[in-house]
Design a protein around this motif. Structure first.
Motif, mmCIF file in Angstrom:
data_model
loop_
_atom_site.group_PDB
_atom_site.id
_atom_site.type_symbol
_atom_site.label_atom_id
_atom_site.label_comp_id
_atom_site.label_asym_id
_atom_site.label_seq_id
_atom_site.Cartn_x
_atom_site.Cartn_y
_atom_site.Cartn_z
ATOM 1 N N TYR A 29 0.821 -1.206 0.000
ATOM 2 C CA TYR A 29 0.000 0.000 0.000
ATOM 3 C C TYR A 29 0.859 1.263 0.000
ATOM 4 O O TYR A 29 0.470 2.294 -0.545
ATOM 5 C CB TYR A 29 -0.928 0.004 1.214
ATOM 6 C CG TYR A 29 -1.781 1.244 1.325
ATOM 7 C CD1 TYR A 29 -2.936 1.384 0.565
ATOM 8 C CD2 TYR A 29 -1.429 2.278 2.196
ATOM 9 C CE1 TYR A 29 -3.720 2.527 0.662
ATOM 10 C CE2 TYR A 29 -2.204 3.413 2.299
ATOM 11 C CZ TYR A 29 -3.348 3.542 1.528
ATOM 12 O OH TYR A 29 -4.112 4.669 1.614
ATOM 13 N N HIS A 86 1.453 5.113 -5.636
ATOM 14 C CA HIS A 86 0.069 4.795 -5.961
ATOM 15 C C HIS A 86 -0.234 4.883 -7.451
ATOM 16 O O HIS A 86 -1.314 4.466 -7.881
ATOM 17 C CB HIS A 86 -0.875 5.718 -5.169
ATOM 18 C CG HIS A 86 -1.028 5.291 -3.748
ATOM 19 N ND1 HIS A 86 -2.031 5.754 -2.919
ATOM 20 C CD2 HIS A 86 -0.299 4.418 -2.989
ATOM 21 C CE1 HIS A 86 -1.918 5.201 -1.725
ATOM 22 N NE2 HIS A 86 -0.860 4.404 -1.744
ATOM 23 N N LYS A 113 0.662 0.420 -11.521
ATOM 24 C CA LYS A 113 -0.484 -0.455 -11.758
ATOM 25 C C LYS A 113 -0.053 -1.857 -12.165
ATOM 26 O O LYS A 113 0.979 -2.047 -12.804
ATOM 27 C CB LYS A 113 -1.384 0.129 -12.845
ATOM 28 C CG LYS A 113 -2.053 1.438 -12.464
ATOM 29 C CD LYS A 113 -3.025 1.904 -13.535
ATOM 30 C CE LYS A 113 -3.728 3.189 -13.123
ATOM 31 N NZ LYS A 113 -4.709 3.632 -14.141
ATOM 32 N N ASN A 145 -3.979 -3.112 -14.758
ATOM 33 C CA ASN A 145 -4.895 -1.971 -14.677
ATOM 34 C C ASN A 145 -5.446 -1.727 -13.270
ATOM 35 O O ASN A 145 -6.371 -0.928 -13.103
ATOM 36 C CB ASN A 145 -6.064 -2.129 -15.656
ATOM 37 C CG ASN A 145 -5.606 -2.020 -17.103
ATOM 38 O OD1 ASN A 145 -4.701 -1.238 -17.423
ATOM 39 N ND2 ASN A 145 -6.208 -2.808 -17.985
ATOM 40 N N PHE A 146 -4.901 -2.415 -12.260
ATOM 41 C CA PHE A 146 -5.287 -2.163 -10.876
ATOM 42 C C PHE A 146 -4.169 -1.395 -10.184
ATOM 43 O O PHE A 146 -3.007 -1.771 -10.287
ATOM 44 C CB PHE A 146 -5.541 -3.475 -10.127
ATOM 45 C CG PHE A 146 -6.826 -4.150 -10.492
ATOM 46 C CD1 PHE A 146 -8.034 -3.716 -9.952
ATOM 47 C CD2 PHE A 146 -6.832 -5.218 -11.374
ATOM 48 C CE1 PHE A 146 -9.223 -4.342 -10.284
ATOM 49 C CE2 PHE A 146 -8.013 -5.849 -11.706
ATOM 50 C CZ PHE A 146 -9.220 -5.408 -11.168
ATOM 51 N N ASN A 147 -4.518 -0.334 -9.498
ATOM 52 C CA ASN A 147 -3.519 0.408 -8.747
ATOM 53 C C ASN A 147 -2.907 -0.487 -7.677
ATOM 54 O O ASN A 147 -3.603 -1.286 -7.038
ATOM 55 C CB ASN A 147 -4.130 1.649 -8.092
ATOM 56 C CG ASN A 147 -4.345 2.756 -9.095
ATOM 57 O OD1 ASN A 147 -4.731 2.478 -10.218
ATOM 58 N ND2 ASN A 147 -4.104 3.990 -8.713
ATOM 59 N N PHE A 152 -4.424 -0.839 -4.243
ATOM 60 C CA PHE A 152 -5.642 -1.652 -4.128
ATOM 61 C C PHE A 152 -5.280 -3.079 -3.730
ATOM 62 O O PHE A 152 -5.956 -3.700 -2.894
ATOM 63 C CB PHE A 152 -6.404 -1.647 -5.447
ATOM 64 C CG PHE A 152 -7.635 -2.507 -5.449
ATOM 65 C CD1 PHE A 152 -8.785 -2.093 -4.789
ATOM 66 C CD2 PHE A 152 -7.641 -3.742 -6.083
ATOM 67 C CE1 PHE A 152 -9.925 -2.886 -4.772
ATOM 68 C CE2 PHE A 152 -8.771 -4.549 -6.070
ATOM 69 C CZ PHE A 152 -9.919 -4.117 -5.412
ATOM 70 N N LEU A 153 -4.198 -3.615 -4.297
ATOM 71 C CA LEU A 153 -3.722 -4.946 -3.929
ATOM 72 C C LEU A 153 -3.317 -4.971 -2.457
ATOM 73 O O LEU A 153 -3.631 -5.921 -1.730
ATOM 74 C CB LEU A 153 -2.537 -5.344 -4.810
ATOM 75 C CG LEU A 153 -1.835 -6.665 -4.471
ATOM 76 C CD1 LEU A 153 -2.806 -7.833 -4.583
ATOM 77 C CD2 LEU A 153 -0.613 -6.871 -5.372
#
Length: 288
Positions: free
Chosen positions: A80, A84, A87, A90-92, A95-96
């Motif tokens: 985290y 930020h 990616k 396509n997911f930041n 978020f993971l």
């Protein structure tokens, strides 16, 4: 006492390898920096768990599937804290990290409910581990990303902190060896008051002068404050880790570095100082 040449060679070789690995991790690029502290984070957690099991019989009897989850949550926090804008599919990236923290946290809570007499010990030592280890290394990673306008002030602060800890340890050892007479603390009998104070002063002076003349004279305040934090808070970090080892009844937290101890032994000062430097950089230099 005669010098043990074999031991001396082992300690020297180990120290050189350690310095090379640290410098490569810190300086090659941002991902080598992040990878370095992910490894340190994991190593610190493994040693922390071993020490706590020696301190707390209740924690030692708890289900390993539950007690191993906090370090997974800690890894989620480190993810985290990565940039930020990075990616994956396509997911930041943050978020993971959030998903790992959420899933790991829920599984930990559910696992804790199944425990009976071990419940309080599990919650207490898991929380302490997250604060002591994961928070510190997560903020160290985040510190690497802090910029002031176009200047990478966070990176400079991080490198200055690591260098200050090394200088402080060296100066305290030298001064203590030369003029140290008064014990500094019962927790760490090898530390002397003269060595701690004299070494800390020399650390602040040396780091500030090096930063002023070789890095950026406009950041003199940063060099003074970071080196002061390393000297004061870093010393407290050393005492804290010594206290944990004393409670566990061991000399070293681990043996990943022959002749030098474990991860917690090598990073005890840095681990406590990192959050303080993060606060200073974020809320003073980056906003003022």
């Amino acid at each position: 006492m005669a010098l043990n040449k074999k031991t001396f060679r082992t300690r020297t070789l180990t120290a050189l390898i350690f310095i090379i690995v640290m410098l490569c991790g810190l300086l090659i690029n941002q991902w080598s920096f992040y990878s370095l502290f992910f490894i340190i984070h994991w190593g610190c957690w493994i040693e922390y768990e071993k020490l706590i099991k020696l301190i707390s019989p209740e924690y030692a009897k708890a289900d390993l599937r539950t007690t191993s989850l906090p370090k997974l949550v800690g890894c989620g926090f480190l993810i985290y804290c990565l940039p930020h804008d990075f990616k994956i599919l396509n997911f930041n990236i943050y978020f993971l990290g959030e998903m790992i923290m959420l899933i790991g946290g829920i599984k930990f809570i559910l696992g804790t409910f199944k425990e009976n007499e071990n419940k309080i010990a599990i919650i207490k030592y898991a929380s302490l581990g997250l604060l002591y280890i994961s928070l510190s290394w997560g903020l160290m990673i985040n510190l690497r990303n802090i910029h002031f306008i176009v200047f990478p002030i966070g990176f400079v602060a991080a490198i200055t902190l690591v260098g200050s800890v090394w200088v402080n340890d060296t100066m305290q050892y030298i001064v203590g060896s030369l003029i140290g007479k008064t014990p500094f603390s019962k927790i760490s009998p090898n530390k002397t008051l003269e060595g701690t104070i004299g070494g800390s002063i020399l650390c602040v002076v040396a780091v500030s002068l090096i930063g002023y003349f070789l890095v950026n004279k406009n950041l003199l305040n940063l060099f003074i404050i970071v080196s002061l934090i390393a000297a004061v808070i870093g010393t407290l970090g050393d005492l804290l880790e010594s206290k944990i080892k004393r409670l566990a009844g061991v000399k070293d937290s681990g043996n990943f570095m022959p002749g030098h101890g474990g991860f917690l032994d090598r990073f005890d000062s840095l681990i406590l100082a990192a959050p303080f430097v993060w606060v200073v950089v974020l809320f003073w230099f980056n906003i003022s």
